[in-house]
Design a protein around this motif. Structure first.
Motif, PDB file in Angstrom:
ATOM      1  N   ARG A   4       6.686   1.815  14.111  1.00 50.59           N
ATOM      2  CA  ARG A   4       6.751   3.261  14.339  1.00 50.59           C
ATOM      3  C   ARG A   4       8.169   3.806  14.485  1.00 50.59           C
ATOM      4  O   ARG A   4       8.413   4.986  14.279  1.00 50.59           O
ATOM      5  CB  ARG A   4       5.992   3.606  15.609  1.00 50.59           C
ATOM      6  CG  ARG A   4       4.622   4.163  15.388  1.00 50.59           C
ATOM      7  CD  ARG A   4       3.958   4.322  16.728  1.00 50.59           C
ATOM      8  NE  ARG A   4       2.805   3.455  16.801  1.00 50.59           N
ATOM      9  CZ  ARG A   4       1.556   3.866  16.611  1.00 50.59           C
ATOM     10  NH1 ARG A   4       1.324   5.137  16.394  1.00 50.59           N
ATOM     11  NH2 ARG A   4       0.558   3.038  16.654  1.00 50.59           N
ATOM     12  N   ARG A   5       9.075   2.932  14.908  1.00 46.80           N
ATOM     13  CA  ARG A   5      10.450   3.387  15.141  1.00 46.80           C
ATOM     14  C   ARG A   5      11.262   3.457  13.849  1.00 46.80           C
ATOM     15  O   ARG A   5      12.409   3.877  13.867  1.00 46.80           O
ATOM     16  CB  ARG A   5      11.152   2.447  16.126  1.00 46.80           C
ATOM     17  CG  ARG A   5      10.504   2.389  17.483  1.00 46.80           C
ATOM     18  CD  ARG A   5      11.175   3.353  18.446  1.00 46.80           C
ATOM     19  NE  ARG A   5      10.456   3.441  19.704  1.00 46.80           N
ATOM     20  CZ  ARG A   5       9.537   4.378  19.973  1.00 46.80           C
ATOM     21  NH1 ARG A   5       9.245   5.301  19.081  1.00 46.80           N
ATOM     22  NH2 ARG A   5       8.926   4.394  21.138  1.00 46.80           N
TER      23      ARG A   5
ATOM     24  N   ARG B 225       6.671  -8.331   3.873  1.00 48.67           N
ATOM     25  CA  ARG B 225       5.473  -9.011   4.358  1.00 48.67           C
ATOM     26  C   ARG B 225       4.654  -9.563   3.185  1.00 48.67           C
ATOM     27  O   ARG B 225       4.100 -10.663   3.261  1.00 48.67           O
ATOM     28  CB  ARG B 225       4.619  -8.023   5.172  1.00 48.67           C
ATOM     29  CG  ARG B 225       3.341  -8.624   5.711  1.00 48.67           C
ATOM     30  CD  ARG B 225       2.605  -7.643   6.607  1.00 48.67           C
ATOM     31  NE  ARG B 225       1.965  -6.577   5.847  1.00 48.67           N
ATOM     32  CZ  ARG B 225       1.222  -5.619   6.390  1.00 48.67           C
ATOM     33  NH1 ARG B 225       1.033  -5.589   7.696  1.00 48.67           N
ATOM     34  NH2 ARG B 225       0.674  -4.683   5.649  1.00 48.67           N
TER      35      ARG B 225
ATOM     36  N   GLN C 299       9.844   1.249   6.620  1.00 49.36           N
ATOM     37  CA  GLN C 299       8.518   0.646   6.805  1.00 49.36           C
ATOM     38  C   GLN C 299       8.004   0.048   5.501  1.00 49.36           C
ATOM     39  O   GLN C 299       7.448  -1.044   5.488  1.00 49.36           O
ATOM     40  CB  GLN C 299       7.517   1.693   7.309  1.00 49.36           C
ATOM     41  CG  GLN C 299       7.760   2.107   8.745  1.00 49.36           C
ATOM     42  CD  GLN C 299       6.597   2.940   9.299  1.00 49.36           C
ATOM     43  OE1 GLN C 299       5.442   2.601   9.123  1.00 49.36           O
ATOM     44  NE2 GLN C 299       6.915   4.018   9.968  1.00 49.36           N
TER      45      GLN C 299
ATOM     46  N   ASN D 175       0.736   0.567   5.862  1.00 49.63           N
ATOM     47  CA  ASN D 175      -0.238  -0.213   6.614  1.00 49.63           C
ATOM     48  C   ASN D 175       0.362  -1.403   7.334  1.00 49.63           C
ATOM     49  O   ASN D 175      -0.211  -2.487   7.353  1.00 49.63           O
ATOM     50  CB  ASN D 175      -1.381  -0.686   5.703  1.00 49.63           C
ATOM     51  CG  ASN D 175      -2.265   0.457   5.253  1.00 49.63           C
ATOM     52  OD1 ASN D 175      -2.190   1.542   5.817  1.00 49.63           O
ATOM     53  ND2 ASN D 175      -3.081   0.230   4.253  1.00 49.63           N
ATOM     54  N   LEU D 176       1.526  -1.204   7.947  1.00 50.23           N
ATOM     55  CA  LEU D 176       2.066  -2.249   8.823  1.00 50.23           C
ATOM     56  C   LEU D 176       1.199  -2.274  10.075  1.00 50.23           C
ATOM     57  O   LEU D 176       0.563  -1.287  10.416  1.00 50.23           O
ATOM     58  CB  LEU D 176       3.520  -1.946   9.178  1.00 50.23           C
ATOM     59  CG  LEU D 176       4.492  -2.026   8.014  1.00 50.23           C
ATOM     60  CD1 LEU D 176       5.884  -1.581   8.456  1.00 50.23           C
ATOM     61  CD2 LEU D 176       4.559  -3.432   7.445  1.00 50.23           C
ATOM     62  N   PHE D 177       1.182  -3.417  10.780  1.00 47.54           N
ATOM     63  CA  PHE D 177       0.408  -3.508  12.018  1.00 47.54           C
ATOM     64  C   PHE D 177       1.255  -2.924  13.145  1.00 47.54           C
ATOM     65  O   PHE D 177       2.268  -3.514  13.530  1.00 47.54           O
ATOM     66  CB  PHE D 177       0.019  -4.962  12.288  1.00 47.54           C
ATOM     67  CG  PHE D 177      -0.727  -5.598  11.143  1.00 47.54           C
ATOM     68  CD1 PHE D 177      -1.828  -4.965  10.579  1.00 47.54           C
ATOM     69  CD2 PHE D 177      -0.327  -6.813  10.613  1.00 47.54           C
ATOM     70  CE1 PHE D 177      -2.518  -5.533   9.511  1.00 47.54           C
ATOM     71  CE2 PHE D 177      -1.015  -7.385   9.558  1.00 47.54           C
ATOM     72  CZ  PHE D 177      -2.107  -6.750   9.002  1.00 47.54           C
ATOM     73  N   PRO D 178       0.866  -1.761  13.686  1.00 49.91           N
ATOM     74  CA  PRO D 178       1.751  -1.029  14.606  1.00 49.91           C
ATOM     75  C   PRO D 178       1.947  -1.716  15.955  1.00 49.91           C
ATOM     76  O   PRO D 178       2.914  -1.421  16.647  1.00 49.91           O
ATOM     77  CB  PRO D 178       1.032   0.318  14.794  1.00 49.91           C
ATOM     78  CG  PRO D 178      -0.395   0.032  14.482  1.00 49.91           C
ATOM     79  CD  PRO D 178      -0.398  -1.055  13.453  1.00 49.91           C
ATOM     80  N   HIS D 179       1.018  -2.623  16.329  1.00 49.13           N
ATOM     81  CA  HIS D 179       1.142  -3.282  17.634  1.00 49.13           C
ATOM     82  C   HIS D 179       1.957  -4.564  17.543  1.00 49.13           C
ATOM     83  O   HIS D 179       2.134  -5.253  18.548  1.00 49.13           O
ATOM     84  CB  HIS D 179      -0.245  -3.567  18.194  1.00 49.13           C
ATOM     85  CG  HIS D 179      -1.084  -4.448  17.304  1.00 49.13           C
ATOM     86  ND1 HIS D 179      -1.437  -4.070  16.032  1.00 49.13           N
ATOM     87  CD2 HIS D 179      -1.600  -5.674  17.494  1.00 49.13           C
ATOM     88  CE1 HIS D 179      -2.151  -5.041  15.490  1.00 49.13           C
ATOM     89  NE2 HIS D 179      -2.264  -6.023  16.346  1.00 49.13           N
ATOM     90  N   LEU D 180       2.449  -4.886  16.354  1.00 45.63           N
ATOM     91  CA  LEU D 180       3.304  -6.062  16.184  1.00 45.63           C
ATOM     92  C   LEU D 180       4.699  -5.601  15.773  1.00 45.63           C
ATOM     93  O   LEU D 180       4.840  -4.583  15.108  1.00 45.63           O
ATOM     94  CB  LEU D 180       2.739  -6.977  15.090  1.00 45.63           C
ATOM     95  CG  LEU D 180       1.316  -7.501  15.279  1.00 45.63           C
ATOM     96  CD1 LEU D 180       0.898  -8.335  14.073  1.00 45.63           C
ATOM     97  CD2 LEU D 180       1.210  -8.333  16.545  1.00 45.63           C
TER      98      LEU D 180
ATOM     99  N   SER E  68       4.109   8.259  -0.667  1.00 48.76           N
ATOM    100  CA  SER E  68       4.066   8.981   0.608  1.00 48.76           C
ATOM    101  C   SER E  68       5.431   9.012   1.289  1.00 48.76           C
ATOM    102  O   SER E  68       5.525   9.180   2.490  1.00 48.76           O
ATOM    103  CB  SER E  68       3.010   8.361   1.517  1.00 48.76           C
ATOM    104  OG  SER E  68       3.305   7.017   1.750  1.00 48.76           O
ATOM    105  N   LEU E  69       6.481   8.858   0.500  1.00 41.17           N
ATOM    106  CA  LEU E  69       7.841   8.860   1.075  1.00 41.17           C
ATOM    107  C   LEU E  69       8.556  10.181   0.837  1.00 41.17           C
ATOM    108  O   LEU E  69       8.281  10.882  -0.139  1.00 41.17           O
ATOM    109  CB  LEU E  69       8.673   7.740   0.437  1.00 41.17           C
ATOM    110  CG  LEU E  69       8.251   6.299   0.738  1.00 41.17           C
ATOM    111  CD1 LEU E  69       9.133   5.349  -0.058  1.00 41.17           C
ATOM    112  CD2 LEU E  69       8.364   6.008   2.215  1.00 41.17           C
ATOM    113  N   ASP E  70       9.466  10.507   1.750  1.00 39.67           N
ATOM    114  CA  ASP E  70      10.380  11.617   1.499  1.00 39.67           C
ATOM    115  C   ASP E  70      11.129  11.347   0.200  1.00 39.67           C
ATOM    116  O   ASP E  70      11.507  10.207  -0.057  1.00 39.67           O
ATOM    117  CB  ASP E  70      11.452  11.676   2.596  1.00 39.67           C
ATOM    118  CG  ASP E  70      10.917  12.264   3.868  1.00 39.67           C
ATOM    119  OD1 ASP E  70       9.861  12.897   3.816  1.00 39.67           O
ATOM    120  OD2 ASP E  70      11.561  12.060   4.898  1.00 39.67           O
TER     121      ASP E  70
ATOM    122  N   PHE F 183       0.821  -1.213   0.000  1.00 46.68           N
ATOM    123  CA  PHE F 183       0.000   0.000   0.000  1.00 46.68           C
ATOM    124  C   PHE F 183       0.854   1.263   0.000  1.00 46.68           C
ATOM    125  O   PHE F 183       2.005   1.263   0.435  1.00 46.68           O
ATOM    126  CB  PHE F 183      -0.888   0.037   1.247  1.00 46.68           C
ATOM    127  CG  PHE F 183      -1.900  -1.070   1.311  1.00 46.68           C
ATOM    128  CD1 PHE F 183      -3.148  -0.917   0.734  1.00 46.68           C
ATOM    129  CD2 PHE F 183      -1.602  -2.266   1.944  1.00 46.68           C
ATOM    130  CE1 PHE F 183      -4.086  -1.938   0.797  1.00 46.68           C
ATOM    131  CE2 PHE F 183      -2.531  -3.286   2.010  1.00 46.68           C
ATOM    132  CZ  PHE F 183      -3.776  -3.123   1.432  1.00 46.68           C
TER     133      PHE F 183
END
Lengths: 265, 309
Positions: free
Chosen positions: A158-159, A172, A165, A110-115, A189-191, A106
């Motif tokens: 997030r880090r 993935r 990412q 849309n990575l899962f941030p809690h994993l 959406s990247l720099d 995407f």
């Protein structure tokens, strides 16, 4: 490479998009789009915003339903099945099974941030593909190394920088060895400084023989990496052909006009 | 690049500046202190507080029983309210229109009617429907019980409070689920997860962080709302002090006993809630998942400025 071609020496295309139509209310997003993608082929989809190119890959991955036409993966109709002569939408579980044969990347990662980075991949392998935990771990590290993120496996997404990412997102998508990889504006959406690291990974996948459909604004990438280019405008394919020839010598005024706006090669 | 630093008057180096003088803070501070002393004097010298009576009943057995009833009721209502709240929230988010209508009607009705009214209503259900039975609608009856046996004081209290709670909880939970970035559901579908895995493994963990603060507030609200049940003669903390002062007429000191214990329970709950919130936001940036998009955009813009500059 004919679109409707029934050439006998050629094998079945991995993906066949046939006369697909999609409306959002009164707006026609896709107006009879047809496209075949052969095994190992890299197809770049370009066009101005609102031309329907993102909608196309989202339709292929069954994230949005189509209003007409048909999409086939390895000859199998996606999203619908015929029962006693009547065509009906499939159950969600069967659609999920079809999606597992495609890898999607995407624009917003849309990575899962809690994993963790590693879990983003192992959870997919284990829950969607029934891979055992040790095998999933091994495979995750293998693909992460391949995209150059191996040492960040236990960080939370997030880090990581945007480019990192997106490379994890590509890892993935590619980890279960899908039949086809779909990219929805992966670098938009990247720099600017982070775009090339993602494109390099994609080029690597292309050279490794993956079948890919890439919606992109990166004309240079389309020219250098894609086998074939598709130019869309107002929900239709206006021009398609070998990427290098088409992008250096466009046949239609529309494409010539578009290329002059997005900047030359 | 190196610049020669311009010279300044040493007396104007702000490093040696003293704090600003704030006259009004001294004035208001003095006034507040006077009021505080006055109030303390009132508490100690007014004999109608009857502090010895407060002390006498503070750990009274019947008061302890009342606290136990209050806490049990609280726990049952929170558990039932949360479980039912999840169901109502899911019904309201369903793609099936009738379930959305039903959930919307449920929430609007039970949020609108005061809990006290509902409590009395449930308590008097036997008048409306003397028997409660399991049967096929308009068909044969399998078994039936007298309503007065099924709806005891306790069940009326639990029912009324849990239904009100589920209506509030469902809105909190629904907000939490909607607060998770839509891209998460898409990505979850795209990697081939079914709806169960998508909900429990992707949406719920992220929604929890959004839900938790509001949910924690409900914990305290429900604890206080349990005092309503004293009206239907359920012996909770408030009722247990009432039963004593109805005999002894020591109303104020016994209410102070109830106030003290409510204060203790709410303070403990608030502390636990704050701990929970801190734990769940560990390792995260400011703001919940709903805001990450903006945070990311802001950071990207900052990066871009840094690159351009």
């Amino acid at each position: 490479m004919s679109v409707n071609g029934v050439s006998h020496e050629k094998q079945e295309p991995v993906l066949r998009v046939a006369r697909v139509r999609k409306n959002y209310g009164s707006f026609t997003a896709l107006d009879g789009v047809s496209l075949d993608v052969e095994s190992g082929e890299v197809v770049a989809v370009i066009g101005p915003s609102g031309s329907g190119k993102s909608t196309l890959v989202r339709c292929i991955d069954q994230l949005v339903g189509i209003d007409g036409g048909a999409i086939y993966l390895d000859g199998e109709l996606l999203g619908y099945e015929r029962r006693r002569g009547t065509l009906r939408p499939m159950k969600n579980a069967r659609i999920a099974a079809q999606r597992r044969r495609m890898g999607m990347v995407f624009q917003n990662f849309n990575l899962f941030p809690h994993l963790t980075v590693r879990e983003n991949i192992t959870e997919v392998l284990r829950r969607s593909h029934g891979v055992s935990k040790p095998d999933a771990d091994r495979r995750a590290l293998e693909v992460l190394d391949r995209v150059g993120i191996g040492e960040k496996a236990d960080h939370y997404p997030r880090r990581l920088s945007g480019g990192q990412q997106q490379r994890v997102a590509i890892a993935r998508a590619v980890a279960p060895s899908p039949r086809i990889m779909l990219f929805d504006e992966p670098t938009s959406s990247l720099d600017p400084a982070l775009v090339s690291e993602v494109l390099t990974v994609m080029q690597d996948l292309a050279e490794a023989g993956h079948t890919m459909v890439v919606v992109t604004h990166e004309i240079r990438f389309a020219h250098d990496v894609a086998d074939r280019c598709v130019f869309m405008r107002q929900g239709r394919i206006v021009e398609e052909g070998p990427a290098k020839r088409m992008l250096t010598g466009p046949a239609t005024d529309e494409l010539r006009d578009f290329l002059s706006h997005v900047g030359s090669l | 690049m190196t610049l020669t630093a311009p010279s300044i008057d040493a007396a104007e180096d702000v490093a040696q500046a003293k704090p600003r003088i704030r006259v009004w803070r001294w004035v208001t501070g003095t006034v507040f202190t006077l009021f505080a002393i006055q109030f303390a004097h009132f508490l100690v010298t007014n004999e109608r507080f009857e502090w010895p009576v407060v002390w006498e009943y503070l750990f009274d057995k019947s008061i302890m029983e009342g606290i136990r009833t209050t806490l049990t009721l609280w726990l049952v209502v929170i558990v039932l309210g949360t479980v039912a709240g999840v169901c109502v929230a899911l019904a309201k988010l369903s793609s099936y229109a009738p379930s959305r209508w039903l959930a919307t009607a449920y929430v609007s009705v039970f949020v609108a009617i005061p809990p006290l009214v509902q409590l009395i209503f449930w308590f008097n259900l036997a008048y409306l429907q003397p028997e409660i039975s399991i049967r096929i609608p308009f068909g044969p009856v399998f078994h039936s019980w007298p309503t007065n046996v099924v709806i005891s004081t306790w069940t009326a209290a639990v029912l009324a409070l849990a239904i009100v709670e589920s209506a509030y909880m469902s809105e909190i939970i629904r907000g939490g689920i909607l607060g998770v970035d839509a891209g998460q559901t898409e990505a979850s579908k795209a990697v081939g997860f079914g709806s169960g895995v998508t909900f429990f493994k992707i949406i719920v963990p992220q929604a929890l962080r959004i839900i938790l603060p509001a949910w924690g507030t409900r914990l305290v609200t429900v604890l206080k709302a349990t005092s309503l049940v004293s009206i239907v003669a359920l012996t909770d903390l408030l009722r247990s002090v009432q039963e004593i002062y109805n005999v002894t007429y020591q109303t104020i000191p016994l209410l102070l006993v109830a106030c003290f214990w409510y204060l203790v329970m709410v303070t403990v709950l608030t502390t636990v809630r704050n701990q929970l919130e801190r734990r769940f936001s560990r390792g995260h940036d400011v703001g919940g998942p709903a805001r990450t998009g903006r945070v990311r955009t802001a950071r990207r813009q900052a990066n871009r400025v840094a690159v351009d500059g």
